[in-house]
Design an enzyme around this catalytic site. Structure first.
Site, PDB file in Angstrom:
ATOM      1  N   CYS A   8      37.626 -14.319  31.438  1.00 42.74           N
ATOM      2  CA  CYS A   8      37.615 -13.128  32.269  1.00 42.74           C
ATOM      3  C   CYS A   8      37.976 -11.823  31.576  1.00 42.74           C
ATOM      4  CB  CYS A   8      38.494 -13.355  33.496  1.00 42.74           C
ATOM      5  SG  CYS A   8      38.027 -12.252  34.826  1.00 42.74           S
ATOM      6  N   LYS A  37      44.291 -18.031  28.359  1.00 47.65           N
ATOM      7  CA  LYS A  37      43.918 -16.609  28.497  1.00 47.65           C
ATOM      8  C   LYS A  37      44.963 -15.688  27.857  1.00 47.65           C
ATOM      9  CE  LYS A  37      42.411 -13.404  32.160  1.00 47.65           C
ATOM     10  NZ  LYS A  37      42.139 -13.350  33.635  1.00 47.65           N
ATOM     11  N   GLU A  47      36.233 -19.334  35.649  1.00 50.17           N
ATOM     12  CA  GLU A  47      37.699 -19.267  35.520  1.00 50.17           C
ATOM     13  C   GLU A  47      38.296 -19.824  36.809  1.00 50.17           C
ATOM     14  OE1 GLU A  47      39.052 -15.234  36.160  1.00 50.17           O
ATOM     15  OE2 GLU A  47      40.947 -15.575  35.089  1.00 50.17           O
TER      16      GLU A  47
HETATM   17  N1  ING Z   1      39.768 -10.205  36.649  1.00 47.81           N
HETATM   18  C1  ING Z   1      39.338  -8.907  36.379  1.00 47.81           C
HETATM   19  C2  ING Z   1      38.520  -8.784  35.093  1.00 47.81           C
HETATM   20  O1  ING Z   1      39.016  -8.440  34.035  1.00 47.81           O
HETATM   21  C3  ING Z   1      39.816  -6.541  36.267  1.00 47.81           C
HETATM   22  C4  ING Z   1      40.442  -7.899  36.427  1.00 47.81           C
HETATM   23  C5  ING Z   1      38.757  -6.172  37.076  1.00 47.81           C
HETATM   24  C6  ING Z   1      40.256  -5.746  35.287  1.00 47.81           C
HETATM   25  C7  ING Z   1      38.165  -4.920  36.872  1.00 47.81           C
HETATM   26  C8  ING Z   1      39.666  -4.482  35.071  1.00 47.81           C
HETATM   27  C9  ING Z   1      38.615  -4.062  35.893  1.00 47.81           C
HETATM   28  O2  ING Z   1      37.326  -8.990  35.201  1.00 47.81           O
HETATM   29  C10 ING Z   1      40.405 -11.121  35.888  1.00 47.81           C
HETATM   30  N2  ING Z   1      40.644 -12.304  36.473  1.00 47.81           N
HETATM   31  O3  ING Z   1      40.737 -10.905  34.735  1.00 47.81           O
END
Ligand code: ING
Length: 320
Positions: free
Chosen positions: A175, A130, A53
């Site tokens: 992601c 996304k 990403e």
């Molecule tokens: N990053 C993270 C992900 O979903 C996150 C945000 C991290 C959400 C940990 C919940 C827990 O992997 C992105 N860029 O979405």
């Protein structure tokens, strides 16, 4: 009784994990790293290489930038463009298709967290934006770092399409999408056989640092993998998931790039948190068993009972 023999449909896929991209790193320097991983993929027989990403810049949603002019320096107005063209040229020369995540600024001024699928003839065959944007939209200075995806991007407007390309039915997500079962199921209902995704996942949850007991770090990697192994198994599809990893502007991003078979088993896993290529021979015919038996959706699903999943957004608890 002769054992039933499936004719293999092999596609060798590479997961091109990236180490950190620091804010000052120019796109041209990053593209050189992508090309080095592409060439390694060629040496190892890859037909497709998956990049992370937002693979051209640092993960800029970690900062609050009030000036949109500054924010837009992280976006691409065209794809390909001058900085990225060498990657397209080399991939075409090597006859390798690729998934590339980047920040898209459209001609009519919309901002998306986007991924494209380029086939092994160099043609952009698919685009995904996304859908599930994590984090928040306003600056929260109490956090050790921000996660302003809801500020800098609009939710994707293309749904979860799939494309017939390079010998199979290909799908993409990005992601946070991987944490939502709906992502896999919508593509599973279209017969997806190879689901590609990139991610930038901080090793600590900044919100939890301030509002609750910080989540133990080992759970980050467990949650990263369990959601994708479940998604792969429950939709009988290959999943190739690729991190941007390492310490990026003092923010630690998890690695754990992996290739998961339709059985849910992990068949390749990155060891480090720097530029690293993982490779697997993905036999797309392996998807058939699950799609024909345990997860034969047409035979077993009961959609008359699933209405809440798409008619209700949040939780509505029963009366006390
Ligand atoms: N990053 C993270 C992900 O979903 C996150 C945000 C991290 C959400 C940990 C919940 C827990 O992997 C992105 N860029 O979405």
């Amino acid at each position: 009784m002769p054992a039933f023999k499936l004719t293999p449909r092999l596609v060798t896929v590479g997961g091109a994990q990236l180490g950190p991209i620091q804010r000052a790193e120019k796109r041209e320097a990053v593209v050189e790293r992508l090309i080095a991983l592409l060439r390694e993929g060629h040496r190892k027989g890859c037909r497709i290489v998956v990049f992370p990403e937002l693979a051209l810049t640092t993960f800029f949603p970690r900062w609050f930038m009030p000036d949109w002019k500054e924010v837009e320096t992280f976006f691409e107005r065209e794809m390909p463009n001058k900085a990225v063209q060498p990657l397209f040229d080399e991939a075409k020369r090597l006859k390798i298709g690729f998934y590339l995540g980047y920040a898209e600024l459209t001609a009519d001024g919309h901002h998306f967290n986007t991924a494209i699928l380029v086939d092994d003839t160099g043609k952009i065959v698919g685009k995904y934006r996304k859908v599930h944007l994590p984090g928040h939209s306003e600056n929260e200075p109490e956090r050790p770092f921000q996660h302003l995806e809801k500020r800098y991007f609009e939710p994707g407007d293309l749904g979860f399409p799939v494309w017939r390309s390079m010998g199979g039915i290909m799908g993409m997500c990005i992601c946070n999408d991987r944490r939502w079962p709906e992502t896999y199921r919508v593509m599973g209902l279209q017969g997806v056989e190879l689901l590609m995704l990139g991610y930038n996942t901080p090793a600590i949850n900044a919100w939890a640092m301030v509002h609750s007991a910080p989540e133990p770090e080992h759970l980050r990697q467990f949650h990263n993998h369990v959601v994708m192994q479940a998604g792969a198994y429950q939709n009988s599809t290959w999943v190739v998931a690729v991190a941007k990893a390492g310490i990026e502007e003092d923010c630690s991003l998890i690695g754990g790039s992996c290739i998961i078979a339709p059985t849910g088993e992990m068949v390749a896993l990155a060891r480090g948190v720097d530029d690293e290529l993982i490779v697997a021979d993905c036999d797309l015919a392996l998807c058939k068993y699950g799609k024909d038996t345990i997860f034969n959706f047409d035979k077993h699903r009961r959609i008359e009972h699933y209405g809440l999943i798409s008619s209700q957004t949040g939780v509505i608890e029963p009366p006390m």
